[in-house]
Each structure stands twice: as structure tokens, then as C-alpha cells.
Design a protein around this motif. Structure first.
Motif, short mmCIF file in Angstrom:
data_model
loop_
_atom_site.label_atom_id
_atom_site.label_comp_id
_atom_site.label_asym_id
_atom_site.label_seq_id
_atom_site.Cartn_x
_atom_site.Cartn_y
_atom_site.Cartn_z
N SER A 89 61.84 11.47 35.20
CA SER A 89 61.53 11.84 36.57
C SER A 89 61.99 13.28 36.79
CB SER A 89 62.20 10.90 37.57
OG SER A 89 63.61 10.86 37.37
N THR A 90 61.40 13.96 37.75
CA THR A 90 61.70 15.38 37.96
C THR A 90 62.20 15.63 39.38
OG1 THR A 90 59.38 15.78 38.57
CG2 THR A 90 59.99 16.15 36.27
N GLY A 91 62.81 16.77 39.56
CA GLY A 91 63.32 17.14 40.87
C GLY A 91 63.81 18.57 40.87
N ASN A 92 64.52 18.96 41.91
CA ASN A 92 65.01 20.34 42.02
C ASN A 92 66.47 20.36 42.44
OD1 ASN A 92 65.11 20.84 45.17
ND2 ASN A 92 63.18 19.77 44.75
N PHE A 93 67.11 21.49 42.21
CA PHE A 93 68.54 21.61 42.46
C PHE A 93 68.89 21.45 43.94
CE2 PHE A 93 69.23 24.58 38.54
CZ PHE A 93 69.08 23.48 37.71
N GLU A 94 67.98 21.81 44.86
CA GLU A 94 68.29 21.76 46.28
C GLU A 94 68.31 20.34 46.83
OE1 GLU A 94 65.59 24.26 48.39
OE2 GLU A 94 66.15 26.09 47.30
#
Length: 803
Positions: A89-94
Motif C-alpha cells: 500500500s502507498t501513502g505520503n509523509f504528511e
């Protein structure tokens, strides 16, 4: 104290070339992965046109998603199968950093900038739970500096884990602890990387570039300077430093193009800046021609040109040009000849070729001495700076740079004492500890005792077993004392505990009469005096299939009775593998084609390496599988009919796997293609563990009271019902010009066997019935002119049996 930790979920911070591929490899082994990266600061034109804002999820995850998609599309692929992608799964630091609290291992793979890494770790510490493992994949930044300012718990659970690119294929994983890292954490990572990630784990000190890049970049930089000094061409260097020397086909300059000249420059500049006391310090300066290439942005494949450049000739054909290092202009490649290389062609063992290189009289031999005598000095001087034990340096170079022999192993092959005088002539001398070793009466860095490889331990001046060596079975180490029978094509080796191993040693481990005789002999011996048999080897490939040269000669001479007997013997051997009174385990790796695949199909159990490229590829030669493979796919289709209301689907799928000569790109895909059966296989991630794992399985089956299976008499074949489908499909493909007339004929022969001939209705038949049909079809196809032309083409070009 042993660290008992399970790794079920991993966070990878940074989705660049390394981060995305590390994430893919953890998914390969079944671990749940969260891949995070920064959120974009600007919209793309396409996003603006859609009216999206920077806060939109698709925008915020654009960088990470694009990186992952790019990674999956690369060749060779970083994934075993598309099915593993559901683990990522993917995402972002924020938005997603708080999620790391539920993960077991956090791996940082952001840009090589200490300040940025420290900021990332500051954010990590806000959310990680105490005890969570945190590592960095840096290739050069001191590990201890990254943890400065962090909590005691963070420091205790933090170290470096340096994967090599591409992580799926390069086996090296360097483990770099800091003074604060818990020793039990280091032990855990050394074991986990070895057993579960399939890596050669090497413990490193926190020194510039660690071990592999320190030695590897020295070796490359020394070579770049020697090129000018010896007036060598790009083609000469790659010819002299390639497979003959136990190095990858890409050798030196082609490898640099693939990896990227900028990567090598970056590491070499780092070593020049950070290793002022290194005697080879000046070698880390870039030669003028490399500086010019950097200025021109000729960095290799990533910039479409480096030491080589792909272009199109006037007639539209692709041409690979080589860089003239004097004029820095590209020109057609030149043929390279070498008497030394010619002499090594008949020598199978890489170690035995080293003496030929060391004593040769031409450019290839001169380059060998000039480069290796310097390398011998360099690695001996690096102890104890980068490692206390010499075997770690060899492990790192084999696993990280694809060398078949590490520097100390090459030194042994040349002769430690004999090389010292030669080193002096080239302005080099070994470290004092080497002279002390020789004075103490020890003449080599390694020796084999009771099948265990031992290394020279410098502080104690004694030999010690390479740690973990007792967990591996390396056939090389057993040949001197454990071979109990052999012929020209194979050996039978006693692995101990009542288990025999059949090792092939023909070219590409192709299968001929000698191989078949050895398998049958081993089973005979085991049924009488032993408990089980493993069929496995330490070669580059398990087997490239049948010896097509033998088949071609028999067919050309129309020795049909002899060919019939040969095919019958092949079939009987496959059946013997299945129907013996002892367990037979097949342990394939890398190329496992044709007959090698057929042996696997008939094994009681298949213990295969993750990197196994398995397939029934006989269609490409103009025949069908004749060693039991066609029979076996008909049998497996029959077993699937009970689960498939539309029985033709099972037949179609099995038929197309053979008809399209499908080869798996991994062990996982071999399962998906139907080459492996549920509960009858296991995957060894680490190739070095393969034979030991296979032996353990043979013992397990024997201990469980293994009994001889009964041949099948209940194989359901469809007869004319299935033939109608096969023939109609083949005719449609032929009419549409998708296949040739000969391919149509092969398809019909394959269908004839898999359907059991033109039986009037679905019927249950025996295995022998199908084997007889298979052999008859194989022989008839061998008599076809088109088949002979295909086989002749393969034989004359020296290609393995594959499409």
C-alpha cells in the motif's frame, strides 16, 4: 540474549529506485508493506486540467504511486508475480506517518543527505512504538551520525541495512551497527536477511562505503587508471574482465553503464574525501576521460550513452558503438583476441583459470597481474579497518558485485607465496599479517576440512569455520571425499544421514544418457542402503534441458530405434523418480527447462530456489515434451476436471502452457503456471541453503514412513471431444497466420497425447498409455524436416533448449 521478533509489516520511507524495489522484495516474501514518500509541491498540467488540488489523495500520492508503477514495469522485474502487489500500500509523509506505529520494521531510503535523513528520523520517532526496528539503506553516510539526537531506545534498535540494486537479484545485504545497536538485533538481521530475504548477509564496520563498495570501487578505479597506462580499449577491458575471469557478462564498462557512471563517481569522490590515509587515495581521483564523460552527461543507460551507445545503422539495424577513450568519439566495436582467453576456454573451474591468467604473456594476462596484484595489497591492508575477518570481504564481493571468487579466493588460486614476488615487480606488497601467516606454515587463506570451509583467522593464527557454514551444503566442499559414484555427466555424492545427491556436470547441465544413468544408479543405491535422494547442483543453472545435439544426430542418421530407446529411458527415469521406494527431492534453481522441468514434475517434493525459471519449452524446438511432461500435464488436467464444471478449460490452460512454451520468471510464477503442486513444494529464498533444505525434506519424508506410490490408472482424457477443440483452435491460429504449418502440426500432436488419442468418449487411461502416445508423437516430430532445421539451428549456435 536472542531477539525473538516477527516481521509481518514493513514501512519503506522513500520510493526512489531503491525504495520501491526494496518494498517489492519484501512483498515477494509475503510481508505487508507500506511505501511512503513526500507529497508534491506543485500540480502537473494534467492535474490542473482535472481541477485537482494539492490536497487531493491522488495528487498527494502521485510521487510514490508513479515510482512504484515505474519499478514494476522495469526489466528484469522486481516482483515475483503481479499477485504480490496486493501486499503493498502507498501513502505520503504528511498523512500516513502515524501508521508506522503498527509496523515492525521501518526502513529509510530517502536521498543521500544527512540533514534530510535526520529530519525523517525525527519524524519517525514521533510515531514509532518503542522497540521498533529502524534501519537506513544508505550507501555511504556514516550510520552513527544519522542517529545523533535520537532517544536511547531508537539508537539501540537502529543500524544500517545496505541492500544492493536490484534488491531482488543482487544477494548482498550489508549490516552496519553503531556502537549503540543491540548485539541481539544484529544477530536477528544477519539471520533474517539470510533465511527470509535470501541474502548473503555481511557484517560491516561503520567505515566509508562499508565493504563491497570500498573494495569494488577501488577495483574499478584502479582499472580506469590502468586503461590509460596500458592503452586498452573499452572492448578489450570488458573481454578480459568478463566470464572467463568469473565475472558477470557485463564485465567492467558495461556494468558501469547499467549501474550509472554517476553512482561510481559519487562513491569514488566520497572515498577520496573521507579516506585520506588510504594508500590508494590517489586512485580515487577521476581520470580525465571520466571527468569529461561526467561533464557531457554520458552516464550510461540512464542518459542513453556512456562507455557504449546504442544507435541505428544506415540500414535501420540496431548497433552498439564503443567509446574511444582517447578521442571520446563513438565507433563500431572491434573484435578482441587473446591467447590467454583461448587457453581458459577448456578449463571449467574459475579457480583453475586464475593461474593461466597469472602466467600468460598477452594483454589479458598483463591486465590481470597489474590489477589483481594491486587488489591483493589493497584487501590485505583493509584488515582490520573494514573487517576483522577476511571471509567477509570475499562474501561481499561475490554477493554484491557478482564475482565468482572473492579477492582472497583468487589469491589462493594464484598461490599466496608465489604471488608475493610478482606483486613486488608491480610495485605492490602485502600487509605484514600475510607474511606472518606464511611464516607460521599456513599457505592459503582457506581450506576445506570434513566438508566445512575454514578461513585463516588473523588474531589467533589458526583456521576457523566460516560462521553458518554448517547450515549450508556446498557440493564443492564435498567432492574430494564424498563422491561414491560418477560418470562423465554426473556424480553421486553422499550428503550424510542416509541421503544421496545426484549432481549434473555437463555443459549447461543438459541431460543425456550419463545423467539418466546416474539418477537411476542413485535410486538403486538408496533403495538398498540409503534413505532418500536429492537431485541438485551448484551450477549456474539446474538444467537447460535435454541434450538436443544427441537427439539431432540420431534423427539425422534415422536411428529411430536408438532414439526410441533414449526417449523411453528418459520417460522411465522420470517415472522412477516418482515411483521408487525412497523419497526423491528435486532442487531446481535458475534455468530449469525441458527435461529439468520434467524431473521436477515427477518429484515427491520440489525444493526450489526463489529464482527458478521453469518451463516445458520443447515447442520451440519443434517437438512436444517427451520425458513424461506431456503425460504429466494430461494427468494434472484430469485432476482439475473434478473441480471444473467446464472441463475444456483445464485442458486448454494446460495445453497453452506447453504450446506457448511458458517459462516462469520466479518460483512463485512456476506455481501459478501449474508446474508445482500444492503441498509438494517449498521455496528456499537463499540459494546457498537449497541443497541443505532439500536434504532436510528427504529426511522428513523418510522419517514419516515414506511408502512407494501406486501408478495412476484413473487419468480421465477427453478423446474426440477434446481433439475437436484443439484442432479447431490450431486451424484458426494457422488461418490467421499466427502460427506456421509446422506449429499447427506440433499443436495437433500435443492435443492428440493430452486427449488420449481419438477415443470416442471421455475415458480413464493409465500413465503408461499416455507415455506411449507421448513417445510416439515425439519420434514422429523428430522426423519432420522443420524440426531438424530448428534443432540444427540451436545446436550450431550453442543455445539451450528454450523458445
Amino acid at each position: 540474549m536472542e531477539l525473538r521478533k516477527r516481521i509481518n509489516k514493513v514501512v519503506v520511507l522513500g520510493s526512489g529506485i531503491m525504495g520501491s524495489r526494496i518494498a517489492c522484495h519484501f512483498a515477494n516474501i509475503g510481508v505487508e508493506v507500506l511505501l511512503l514518500d513526500i507529497a508534491p509541491k506543485e500540480l502537473t498540467a494534467e492535474e490542473q486540467a482535472k481541477g485537482l488540488a494539492l490536497t487531493h489523495p491522488s495528487v498527494k500520492n502521485r510521487i510514490v504511486n508513479t515510482a512504484l508503477q515505474t519499478a514494476v514495469k522495469t526489466n528484469p522485474s522486481p516482483i515475483y508475480s503481479k499477485s504480490v502487489l496486493n501486499k503493498i500500500s502507498t501513502g505520503n509523509f504528511e498523512d500516513d506517518m502515524p501508521k508506522i506505529a503498527s509496523y515492525d520494521w521501518i526502513i529509510e531510503v530517502v536521498v543521500e543527505n544527512l540533514g534530510i535523513k535526520q529530519k525523517v528520523f525525527e519524524q519517525v520517532e514521533q510515531f514509532r512504538k518503542p522497540g521498533t526496528l529502524v534501519t537506513s539503506n544508505t550507501s555511504g553516510i556514516p550510520i552513527h551520525m544519522m542517529a545523533e539526537g535520537r532517544s536511547d531506545d531508537f539508537k539501540a534498535n537502529f543500524c544500517g541495512t545496505h541492500f544492493f540494486n536490484p534488491p531482488r537479484y543482487l544477494r548482498l545485504l550489508e549490516i552496519i551497527p553503531t556502537p549503540h545497536t543491540k548485539p541481539e538485533l544484529v544477530d536477528f538481521l544477519m539471520h533474517y536477511g539470510d533465511k527470509f530475504l535470501g541474502k548473503t548477509t555481511v557484517l560491516c564496520k561503520d567505515t566509508p562505503a562499508f565493504i563491497a563498495n570500498r573494495v569494488g570501487v577501488y577495483s574499478i578505479m584502479a582499472l580506469l587508471h590502468l586503461v590509460e597506462k596500458m592503452d586498452l580499449t573499452v572492448e578489450e577491458v570488458d573481454k578480459f574482465t568478463g566470464p572467463a575471469l568469473g565475472r558477470p557478462k557485463s564485465a567492467t564498462f558495461r556494468t558501469t553503464d547499467v549501474v550509472g557512471l554517476d553512482t561510481m563517481i559519487k562513491v569514488s569522490k566520497g572515498l577520496y574525501d573521507n579516506c585520506p590515509e588510504d594508500k590508494a587515495h590517489d586512485l580515487f581521483k577521476l581520470p580525465a576521460y571520466v571527468q569529461k564523460m561526467e561533464e557531457n552527461n554520458w552516464l550510461g543507460d540512464k542518459t542513453k550513452q556512456g562507455f557504449y551507445k546504442k544507435t541505428k545503422s544506415a540500414d535501420g539495424k540496431t548497433e552498439i558503438l564503443a567509446l574511444d577513450l582517447k578521442t571520446l568519439e563513438y565507433r563500431p566495436q572491434e573484435k578482441v583476441k587473446s591467447a590467454t582467453l583461448e587457453m581458459t576456454k577448456t578449463i571449467d573451474k574459475v579457480a583453475d583459470r586464475m593461474k593461466v591468467f597469472a602466467t600468460g604473456k598477452d594483454k589479458a594476462a598483463e591486465l590481470f597481474r597489474a590489477s589483481f596484484f594491486g587488489l591483493f595489497e589493497y584487501v590485505s591492508d583493509r584488515i582490520p579497518e573494514i573487517s576483522d575477518e577476511l571471509y567477509r570481504i570475499d562474501d561481499a564481493m561475490r554477493a554484491g558485485f557478482g564475482w565468482e571468487l572473492g579477492p582472497f579466493e583468487v589469491w589462493d588460486a594464484v598461490g599466496v607465496k608465489d604471488s608475493l614476488e610478482g606483486m613486488k615487480q608491480y610495485g605492490h606488497k602485502s600487509a605484514n599479517w600475510v607474511n606472518e601467516m606464511l611464516e607460521a606454515g599456513h599457505t592459503s587463506f582457506y581450506k576445506i576440512e570434513d566438508g566445512i570451509k575454514k578461513y585463516y583467522d588473523i588474531p589467533s593464527k589458526t583456521y576457523k569455520a566460516v560462521p553458518g557454514a554448517n547450515e549450508f551444503i556446498i557440493l564443492d566442499n564435498l567432492r574430494a571425499n564424498n563422491v561414491i559414484w560418477k560418470n562423465a555427466g554426473a556424480s553421486i555424492i553422499d550428503l550424510g544421514d542416509g541421503i544421496l545427491n545426484v549432481e549434473f556436470h555437463s555443459k549447461m547441465n543438459t541431460i543425456g544418457g550419463d545423467t539418466l544413468a546416474a539418477i537411476n544408479k542413485a535410486i538403486d543405491m538408496a533403495e538398498k542402503d540409503y534413505r532418500g535422494v536429492v537431485i541438485g547442483n551448484d551450477g549456474a543453472n539446474f538444467s537447460a534441458g535435454a541434450n538436443v545435439g544427441m537427439i539431432f544426430m540420431m534423427a539425422v542418421e534415422q536411428e529411430w530405434e536408438e532414439l526410441n530407446m533414449a526417449i523411453r529411458m528418459f520417460q522411465n527415469t522420470s517415472m522412477r523418480i516418482r515411483y521408487s521406494s525412497i523419497p526423491v527431492i528435486v532442487a531446481p534453481h535458475n534455468l530449469t527447462l525441458g527435461g529439468g522441468c520434467e524431473f521436477s514434475l515427477h518429484a515427491d517434493f520440489v525444493q526450489l530456489n526463489a529464482e527458478t525459471y521453469m518451463g516445458l519449452v520443447e515447442f520451440g524446438v519443434g517437438v512436444i515434451p517427451g520425458g513424461g511432461g506431456t503425460k504429466e500435464f494430461a494427468l494434472r488436467a484430469s485432476d482439475e476436471y473434478a473441480e471444473d464444471q467446464i472441463v475444456q478449460n483445464a485442458l486448454k490452460n494446460r495445453f497453452l502452457t506447453i504450446g506457448m512454451a511458458k517459462v516462469s520468471t520466479s518460483a512463485v510464477e512456476a506455481v501459478e503456471l501449474g508446474y508445482l503442486q500444492k503441498d509438494k513444494y517449498a521455496i528456499s529464498m537463499n540459494r546457498s541453503r537449497l541443497i541443505a533444505d532439500a536434504k532436510a525434506k528427504a529426511i522428513e519424508l523418510a522419517d514419516a514412513g515414506y511408502t512407494k506410490p501406486v501408478q495412476r490408472k484413473d487419468i480421465k482424457v477427453l478423446g474426440k471431444q477434446g481433439l475437436g477443440i484443439v484442432y479447431a483452435g490450431a486451424n484458426t491460429m494457422y488461418s490467421g497466420n499466427y502460427i506456421s504449418e509446422h506449429d499447427k502440426k506440433i499443436s495437433e500432436k500435443l492435443g492428440w497425447v493430452m486427449c488420449g488419442g481419438d477415443l470416442s468418449s471421455p475415458t480413464e487411461v493409465t500413465e503408461q498409455y499416455l507415455l506411449d502416445l507421448e513417445r510416439e508423437a515425439f519420434l514422429s516430430l523428430c522426423g519432420e524436416r522443420k524440426t531438424l532445421e530448428r534443432i540444427q539451428s540451436i545446436v550450431t549456435k550453442g543455445k539451450p533448449l528454450r523458445n
